[in-house]
Design an enzyme around this catalytic site. Structure first.
Site, PDB file in Angstrom:
ATOM      1  CD  GLU A  36      -2.712   1.262   2.525  1.00  0.00           C
ATOM      2  OE1 GLU A  36      -3.791   1.864   2.475  1.00  0.00           O
ATOM      3  OE2 GLU A  36      -2.260   0.765   3.581  1.00  0.00           O
ATOM      4  CG  ASP A  96      -1.972   9.672   7.660  1.00  0.00           C
ATOM      5  OD1 ASP A  96      -1.912   8.466   7.941  1.00  0.00           O
ATOM      6  OD2 ASP A  96      -2.372  10.110   6.567  1.00  0.00           O
ATOM      7  CE1 TYR A 105      -6.926   1.107   7.643  1.00  0.00           C
ATOM      8  CE2 TYR A 105      -6.029   1.192   5.423  1.00  0.00           C
ATOM      9  CZ  TYR A 105      -5.899   1.392   6.778  1.00  0.00           C
ATOM     10  OH  TYR A 105      -4.713   1.897   7.271  1.00  0.00           O
TER      11      TYR A 105
END
Lengths: 391, 260
Positions: free
Chosen positions: B46, B57, B171
């Protein structure tokens, strides 16, 4: 989501899946708690007896004579905390309390929203953490001290541009980690749905009062209303009550910085639509969609995005969006101080500067209202530096 | 069937999906890091297409995004990098990015360019189900698997709507908060995995906070089809910027250990 999340084609909910839970919960509070009689009564109590509403609509004799039209100021600078930000901070903090949240987080640029949140947290018994870019911490030292004295923690943000944009990123990161007990008290009409609606509704008290006050004073609607725009909350706050009156011309004034062909913060004048901080609106960005650094002498307008409702009004033409430069804003700061005895915030000085530009084209009996969103105590250092450089 | 569907269908053991940021710290090193990941035995790679404002993030990946952008990474260069790597390997490639970068390229063009470069699946960190319609349509049109994210805060009603999308994999956001190393596996997330597995046959890959072999194994035991490890690898890159050789050796070793 139960409501339409879009304002025209703008707005929406562009957040990580983890936050959808919090946004759904907030939307539900917006629909069920906010309009309730008990909540509204308690909020009104805080607004009048604590924050100092309603604020006056001041007729400016000297400015009117000089500019050749009838100039009024909506005096949000007289509110407790010194700016319109308290309208939103008290409203959201009370909502958070009704929702059972224990902690508030906020981002701040100029520090006004951070101070307003710290005040709201202190009076309502909620813990407050404020994220602030370390560049802004430096240029708004007075407000940093005020927040600390009010019991809030100021968390410096050193990532990215180290200003408001990155303070929002950091607040979003904190929120996603502590989403269950924390409310993100966003300071302007940006962010994912339902924030732009919620903040607009809490700020719309400005326009509601101004509308009634101008009828009392002049017996008719104003011809022009001018407000500054960073994210756009004070502007939406005063515009909202007049959107349906086509005879009232509305002007949003962005931060032209060093000029639209140089560094600036004029998102609507110089940007194009994209997605940042949870909503689709105009942005300053490069060809690939990376966000560009904004610039303004006023920290509160130093933001590369803008509220989605303004994007909608730009496209429809209902509101005219223009920019004034740092220099013009600084001159207006001194002009209003000396002409009317009112020291405006550098943010609000942008609106004053633009009013001075359009006034000559107006008739003698035309009515122009400037939203004076905040007072300028926090900016005296910045303006002093400018004066020293000029002398 | 694209590579991502195939790798899940043929899998005998749990798969290891590595995450690194494309162009971190620069184009050539990034390419060598992808080779090091392959050598270590990564099953799926990924790649982050870096964004200036990666609000989902943590600091480790933010810094990597910054390094990559500063070294010249953008969407054009990203597709060039992927195409170049694609000539060397048939490993399934996933891209993780943010909405604005897809939007500014034009949605359909982004997915078409991604397919042409050899990408198999696309994850968008700030694109929940409600906003994803046009993106999913464009992905399917281009033969790319869209990947939906699910979090432990996702309600059962939302989950069933999300599962109605034909995803390459789900995910699972395995920790509240942003990406970054966590010490332990969140038991709530393990229970959530079980719930998803009961509701769908689509493969599930937890990510966020998973950094060592024990955590990876715990997820496999709990039924994860793949496990995503990102910040632990990105941190190795950040810590070894003075020696590319050392960096690649450590990355290969780290992946190998995670796979054991």
């Amino acid at each position: 989501m139960r409501l339409n999340t879009r304002m025209g084609e703008y707005g929406g909910c562009f957040v990580s899946e983890t936050l959808m839970y919090a946004l759904e919960e907030l939307e539900s509070a917006y629909l069920n708690i906010l309009p309730g009689t008990e909540f509204q009564a308690e909020l009104a109590e805080y607004m009048t007896k604590f924050a100092g509403r309603e604020t006056p609509l001041t007729f400016c004799r000297n400015m009117s004579r000089e500019l050749g039209c009838r100039v009024y100021l909506k005096r949000e600078d007289l509110l407790h905390s010194g700016a319109h930000k308290i309208n939103n901070a008290l409203g959201q903090a009370l909502l958070a309390k009704y929702m059972g949240k224990k902690r508030l987080i906020a981002e701040t640029g100029a520090g006004q929203h951070g101070v307003a949140t710290a005040i709201a947290g202190a009076v309502l018994g909620l813990k407050v953490d404020v994220f602030m870019g370390d560049i802004d911490i430096e240029r708004q030292a007075l407000n940093v001290s005020r927040m600390k004295m009010l019991g809030a923690r100021v968390i410096p943000v050193s990532s990215g541009t180290r200003t408001l944009k990155d303070a929002i990123n950091e607040a979003l990161r904190d929120w996603v980690a502590q989403v269950r007990d924390t409310h993100y008290l966003i300071g302007t009409v940006v962010g994912p749905h339902p924030f732009p609606l919620l903040v607009r509704d809490l700020q719309s008290v400005i326009g509601k009062e101004a509308r009634r006050q101008i009828f009392e004073a002049e017996g008719r609607l104003p011809d022009c209303i001018v407000a500054c725009i960073g994210g756009g909350s004070n502007a939406i706050g005063i515009f909202h009550a007049f959107i349906g009156d086509p005879s009232v011309r509305l002007f949003g004034v962005e931060a032209g910085g060093e000029g639209l062909d140089a560094k600036h913060g004029a998102t609507l004048c110089g940007g194009r639509p994209g997605v940042l901080h949870g909503n689709y609106s105009y942005l300053l960005q490069d060809a690939f969609g990376q966000i560009l650094e904004s610039h303004s002498v006023s920290a509160g307008l130093d933001y590369p995005g803008v509220g989605p409702e303004h994007a909608m009004h730009k496209d429809s033409g209902r509101v005219t969006y223009q920019a004034v430069t740092d220099t013009e804003a600084l001159e207006a700061f001194l002009y209003l101080s000396r002409t009317e005895g009112i020291i405006p915030a550098l943010e609000s000085s942008h609106a004053v500067a633009y009013a001075r530009k359009i006034a000559p084209a107006l008739k003698k009996d035309s009515i122009l209202i400037i939203n004076l969103s905040g007072r300028g105590d926090k900016d005296v250092e910045t303006v002093n530096r400018y004066l020293e450089m000029g002398s | 069937m694209n590579r991502i569907e195939e790798v899940f269908q043929k899998r005998k053991t749990g798969l290891l999906m590595t995450f690194t940021v494309a162009g971190d710290p620069d184009y050539d090193t990034s390419l060598s890091i992808m080779r090091a990941l392959l050598q270590g035995g990564a099953d799926i790679i990924e790649l982050g297409l870096p964004f200036s404002d990666p609000a989902a993030d943590g600091p480790v990946i933010q810094q990597a995004d910054q390094r990559a952008i500063e070294s010249g990474m953008n969407t054009d260069v990203f597709f060039r990098l992927v195409s170049e790597f694609r000539k060397e390997s048939d490993i399934p490639l996933v891209v993780l990015t943010y909405t604005n970068l897809i939007l500014q390229r034009e949605i359909a063009k982004f997915y078409q360019d991604a397919a042409n470069a050899g990408i198999d699946a696309v994850v968008v960190a700030d694109l929940p189900y409600e906003e994803a319609g046009e993106y999913i349509g464009a992905a399917e049109q281009a033969g790319i698997s869209p990947v939906m994210m699910v979090s432990t805060t996702t309600s059962p009603e939302r989950l069933s709507r999300i599962l109605s999308v034909k995803s390459g994999f789900i995910y699972l956001v395995a920790a509240l908060g942003v990406t970054g190393v966590r010490r332990e596996v969140n038991p709530e997330a393990l229970r959530y995995l079980e719930m998803i597995k009961q509701a769908t046959s689509t493969p599930v890959a937890p990510g966020f906070g998973i950094s060592d072999r024990e955590q990876v194994q715990e997820w496999f035991r709990a039924g994860a089809d793949a496990v995503i490890v990102g910040s632990a690898l990105v941190r190795l890159i950040g810590e070894n910027l003075d020696s590319r050789q050392e960096m690649n050796r450590k990355i290969t070793a780290c992946v190998r250990e995670l796979k054991e």
